[in-house]
Design an enzyme around this catalytic site. Structure first.
Site, PDB file in Angstrom:
ATOM      1  N   LYS A   9       0.825  -1.210   0.000  1.00 10.50           N
ATOM      2  CA  LYS A   9       0.000   0.000   0.000  1.00 10.50           C
ATOM      3  C   LYS A   9       0.868   1.273   0.000  1.00 10.50           C
ATOM      4  CE  LYS A   9      -4.046  -2.127   2.226  1.00 10.50           C
ATOM      5  NZ  LYS A   9      -5.070  -1.977   3.298  1.00 10.50           N
ATOM      6  N   TYR A  49     -12.297  -1.570  -3.916  1.00 10.94           N
ATOM      7  CA  TYR A  49     -12.875  -1.818  -2.596  1.00 10.94           C
ATOM      8  C   TYR A  49     -14.407  -1.689  -2.597  1.00 10.94           C
ATOM      9  CZ  TYR A  49      -8.487  -2.120   0.110  1.00 10.94           C
ATOM     10  OH  TYR A  49      -7.290  -2.516   0.663  1.00 10.94           O
ATOM     11  N   ASN A 112      -1.911   0.176   6.939  1.00 13.69           N
ATOM     12  CA  ASN A 112      -1.506  -1.168   7.388  1.00 13.69           C
ATOM     13  C   ASN A 112      -0.644  -1.923   6.367  1.00 13.69           C
ATOM     14  OD1 ASN A 112      -3.523  -1.787   5.610  1.00 13.69           O
ATOM     15  ND2 ASN A 112      -4.777  -2.954   7.038  1.00 13.69           N
ATOM     16  N   HIS A 115      -2.137  -5.498   1.463  1.00 14.98           N
ATOM     17  CA  HIS A 115      -3.466  -6.073   1.208  1.00 14.98           C
ATOM     18  C   HIS A 115      -3.296  -7.498   0.711  1.00 14.98           C
ATOM     19  CE1 HIS A 115      -7.430  -6.767  -0.617  1.00 14.98           C
ATOM     20  NE2 HIS A 115      -6.756  -7.258  -1.634  1.00 14.98           N
ATOM     21  N   GLU A 126      -9.902  -9.604  -8.087  1.00 12.86           N
ATOM     22  CA  GLU A 126      -8.814  -8.649  -7.847  1.00 12.86           C
ATOM     23  C   GLU A 126      -7.636  -8.853  -8.816  1.00 12.86           C
ATOM     24  OE1 GLU A 126      -9.791  -7.852  -3.116  1.00 12.86           O
ATOM     25  OE2 GLU A 126      -7.946  -8.913  -3.649  1.00 12.86           O
TER      26      GLU A 126
HETATM   27  P1  ATP Z   1      -7.322  -5.801   3.047  1.00 11.01           P
HETATM   28  O1  ATP Z   1      -8.642  -6.008   2.349  1.00 11.01           O
HETATM   29  O2  ATP Z   1      -6.713  -4.442   2.782  1.00 11.01           O
HETATM   30  O3  ATP Z   1      -6.359  -6.922   2.799  1.00 11.01           O
HETATM   31  P2  ATP Z   1      -8.460  -6.837   5.478  1.00 11.01           P
HETATM   32  O4  ATP Z   1      -9.087  -7.865   4.582  1.00 11.01           O
HETATM   33  O5  ATP Z   1      -7.623  -7.306   6.611  1.00 11.01           O
HETATM   34  O6  ATP Z   1      -7.567  -5.836   4.626  1.00 11.01           O
HETATM   35  P3  ATP Z   1     -10.929  -5.381   5.372  1.00 11.01           P
HETATM   36  O7  ATP Z   1     -12.010  -5.580   6.383  1.00 11.01           O
HETATM   37  O8  ATP Z   1     -11.105  -5.979   4.016  1.00 11.01           O
HETATM   38  O9  ATP Z   1      -9.557  -5.857   6.035  1.00 11.01           O
HETATM   39  O10 ATP Z   1     -10.707  -3.821   5.247  1.00 11.01           O
HETATM   40  C1  ATP Z   1     -10.053  -3.279   4.105  1.00 11.01           C
HETATM   41  C2  ATP Z   1      -9.134  -2.175   4.555  1.00 11.01           C
HETATM   42  O11 ATP Z   1      -9.918  -1.131   5.079  1.00 11.01           O
HETATM   43  C3  ATP Z   1      -8.167  -2.539   5.671  1.00 11.01           C
HETATM   44  O12 ATP Z   1      -6.964  -3.110   5.211  1.00 11.01           O
HETATM   45  C4  ATP Z   1      -7.919  -1.212   6.327  1.00 11.01           C
HETATM   46  O13 ATP Z   1      -6.900  -0.490   5.614  1.00 11.01           O
HETATM   47  C5  ATP Z   1      -9.249  -0.498   6.156  1.00 11.01           C
HETATM   48  N1  ATP Z   1     -10.054  -0.637   7.362  1.00 11.01           N
HETATM   49  C6  ATP Z   1     -10.686  -1.745   7.812  1.00 11.01           C
HETATM   50  N2  ATP Z   1     -11.343  -1.510   8.950  1.00 11.01           N
HETATM   51  C7  ATP Z   1     -11.126  -0.201   9.224  1.00 11.01           C
HETATM   52  C8  ATP Z   1     -11.546   0.672  10.262  1.00 11.01           C
HETATM   53  N3  ATP Z   1     -12.325   0.244  11.259  1.00 11.01           N
HETATM   54  N4  ATP Z   1     -11.125   1.956  10.210  1.00 11.01           N
HETATM   55  C9  ATP Z   1     -10.341   2.399   9.208  1.00 11.01           C
HETATM   56  N5  ATP Z   1      -9.927   1.636   8.176  1.00 11.01           N
HETATM   57  C10 ATP Z   1     -10.295   0.351   8.202  1.00 11.01           C
HETATM   58 MG    MG Z   2     -10.162  -7.342   2.820  1.00 13.29          MG
END
Ligand code: ATP
Ligand code: MG
Length: 137
Positions: A9, A49, A112, A115, A126
């Site tokens: 990211k 997303y 974070n 992804h 994706e």
């Molecule tokens: P990713 O899809 O990026 O691999 P993930 O599957 O662990 O991450 P998701 O629930 O799909 O988590 O959320 C997508 C992204 O949205 C997260 O990686 C994070 O950057 C952001 N995100 C998720 N939850 C929150 C939150 N509560 N507040 C802010 N950003 C969030």
């Molecule tokens: Mg995710």
């Protein structure tokens, strides 16, 4: 062999962690099938997303994801989807275990670092979002 879509990211690219993260991926047994540096537009990030569009953090997330270049990767390994998510660790770096990428390179639940696709259907969507069939070989 299974493929997953991984992203380094914008926070991690800006922090010059790309090389370290690629090294960790290869050391963990992932092969790089395709890779590109891409600066997503806000619209690109919203499309990627789209499943999260009703979530309260959607606007912040897509602004962050379009704030600078990302590295998008197709990674291959046995059980790649699950294993890449295990290597990344929990969404919130503070909850991720020692040795996980997000623990080491992430700064917050939004910033974070990485992804990974969360299932085979998501991975297919994706991978197709970023790479043409030709590039995936
Ligand atoms: P990713 O899809 O990026 O691999 P993930 O599957 O662990 O991450 P998701 O629930 O799909 O988590 O959320 C997508 C992204 O949205 C997260 O990686 C994070 O950057 C952001 N995100 C998720 N939850 C929150 C939150 N509560 N507040 C802010 N950003 C969030
Ligand atoms: Mg995710």
């Amino acid at each position: 062999m299974e493929r997953t879509l991984a992203i380094i990211k914008p926070d991690a690219v800006a922090a010059r962690s790309t090389g370290s993260i690629l090294q960790r991926a290869e050391a963990a047994g992932f092969s790089i099938v395709a890779m590109r540096l891409v600066w997503l537009s806000k619209t690109d990030a919203e499309g990627f997303y789209a499943v999260h569009r009703e979530r309260p953090f959607f606007s912040d997330l897509t602004t962050f994801m379009s704030s600078g270049p990302s590295v998008v990767l197709a990674l291959a390994a046995p059980d790649a989807i699950k294993r890449w998510r295990a290597l990344m660790g929990a969404t919130d770096p503070a909850q991720a275990e020692e040795g996980c990428l997000r623990r080491e390179f992430g700064r917050s639940i939004e910033n974070n670092a990485t992804h990974g696709s969360d299932g085979s259907e998501t991975a297919a969507f994706e991978l197709n979002y970023f790479f043409r069939g030709l590039e995936l070989g």
